[in-house]
Design a protein around this motif. Sequence first.
Motif, short mmCIF file in Angstrom:
data_model
loop_
_atom_site.label_atom_id
_atom_site.label_comp_id
_atom_site.label_asym_id
_atom_site.label_seq_id
_atom_site.Cartn_x
_atom_site.Cartn_y
_atom_site.Cartn_z
N SER A 7 1.18 6.02 2.73
CA SER A 7 2.44 5.37 3.05
C SER A 7 3.33 5.26 1.82
O SER A 7 2.85 5.05 0.71
N GLU A 10 5.07 -0.33 0.71
CA GLU A 10 4.06 -1.30 0.34
C GLU A 10 4.52 -2.67 0.82
O GLU A 10 5.64 -3.09 0.52
N TYR A 17 9.13 -4.90 2.60
CA TYR A 17 8.39 -3.76 2.06
C TYR A 17 9.13 -3.20 0.86
O TYR A 17 10.35 -3.25 0.78
N SER A 20 7.80 3.15 -2.20
CA SER A 20 7.00 3.70 -3.28
C SER A 20 7.30 5.19 -3.39
O SER A 20 7.59 5.83 -2.39
N ARG A 166 -4.93 4.45 -8.84
CA ARG A 166 -4.34 3.33 -8.12
C ARG A 166 -4.73 2.04 -8.83
O ARG A 166 -5.91 1.82 -9.09
N LYS A 169 -5.67 -4.31 -7.07
CA LYS A 169 -4.86 -5.45 -6.62
C LYS A 169 -5.54 -6.74 -7.07
O LYS A 169 -6.75 -6.86 -7.03
#
Length: 171
Positions: A7, A10, A17, A20, A166, A169
């Motif tokens: 996607s 984000e 959103y 990205s 990545r 988080k």
Amino acid sequence: MENKPLSILEAIGPQRYRESHGLYFDDFNIGDVYEHKPGRTVTEVDNIWQSLINMNTHPLHIDNEYAKKTEFGQTLVSSLVTFSIIGGLSLASTSARAIANLGWKEVKLSHPVYVGDTLYAETTILTKRESNSRPGQGIVTVQTRGLNQNDIEVLCWERSFLIPLRPCKDS
């Protein structure tokens, strides 16, 4: 067929959103093929301006009367122009997050490109590995092919680039 989270949006809040741009190292799978569309139709202005910017003053690329007398019978689009367009078409889904291009190899010009041709690109993921010297980053190697409107390959190369993994988080 593996379902991948590719996607470009984000979630950053309720019904909010952030767009990205590009993929992380983790998003690439060896053997995947990305079709880069829409394509780009090459114009006479593209060819002449970019040929002159690149200091490619060969008359085959900028002089219609000269080109008519060659075996091609018309002006050829400079390979530097073709290379730039195909590279640009492939950027968003391959290396928009890249830290650095590491190089191109095996560049092959397989078919002439003419003004009015529409170019498309497709990229196959060849290899990937985490960097030994740069934690949190990896090296991806791809093969990119440029195709014209008749699905004829006009250009092909391999390219490697350094790209971030990545980020984790926060919990």
